[in-house]
Scaffold this motif. Sequence first.
Motif, PDB file in Angstrom:
ATOM      1  N   GLU A 116       0.810  -1.218   0.000  1.00 54.13           N
ATOM      2  CA  GLU A 116       0.000   0.000   0.000  1.00 54.13           C
ATOM      3  C   GLU A 116       0.842   1.267   0.000  1.00 54.13           C
ATOM      4  O   GLU A 116       0.300   2.374  -0.059  1.00 54.13           O
ATOM      5  N   GLU A 117       2.161   1.134   0.098  1.00 54.62           N
ATOM      6  CA  GLU A 117       3.014   2.323   0.142  1.00 54.62           C
ATOM      7  C   GLU A 117       3.000   3.035  -1.209  1.00 54.62           C
ATOM      8  O   GLU A 117       2.793   2.425  -2.250  1.00 54.62           O
ATOM      9  N   VAL A 129       2.306   1.648  -5.134  1.00 58.13           N
ATOM     10  CA  VAL A 129       1.132   2.071  -5.895  1.00 58.13           C
ATOM     11  C   VAL A 129       1.571   2.738  -7.191  1.00 58.13           C
ATOM     12  O   VAL A 129       1.019   2.481  -8.260  1.00 58.13           O
TER      13      VAL A 129
END
Length: 169
Positions: free
Chosen positions: A67-68, A72
């Motif tokens: 999710e960093e 992304v």
Amino acid sequence: MTISTGTLDRRYSDDSATPTPWAEVMAILDASQVYWVTTVRPDGRPHVTPLIAVRLDDRLYFSTGPEERKAVNLESNGACVLTTGTNSIERGTDVVVEGTADVVSHRALLERVADAYRDKYGQEWSFDVRDGRFVHTAAGGEALVFGITVDTVFAFVKGDAFSQTRWRL
């Protein structure tokens, strides 16, 4: 990444400068502890963040949480730049690696990258491999592993003879 001679850019090099040896660039990449990765946000703006990385065979590898921001960004655009060097204008060599990053999920390769992390950074950076990802041995967090396919490398030497050497792979 085995290359013998780069091209010295005379526009940015002292008259007495010579091309930086490829072996010196590889030694810098291997010895560096901190790197900076630049990725491109979906709206085209750059994103830069420090991280740790290792070199194996012909690629550089780093890990990050799925999710960093960098993960992304790389999901939609694999173009990236990895840099390392010194923060001194008087001495040292800075290295800039341009390329394309993609997720690595092959178990045997991930295990080799995990071994390289432990060898370079110690047990604090120990990862198990599970379901195509790194899992931090102590903390348990998951991370994607990205491998950079290198296109261009620059070495910027500072000191008695400033120089800029470029390799296209």
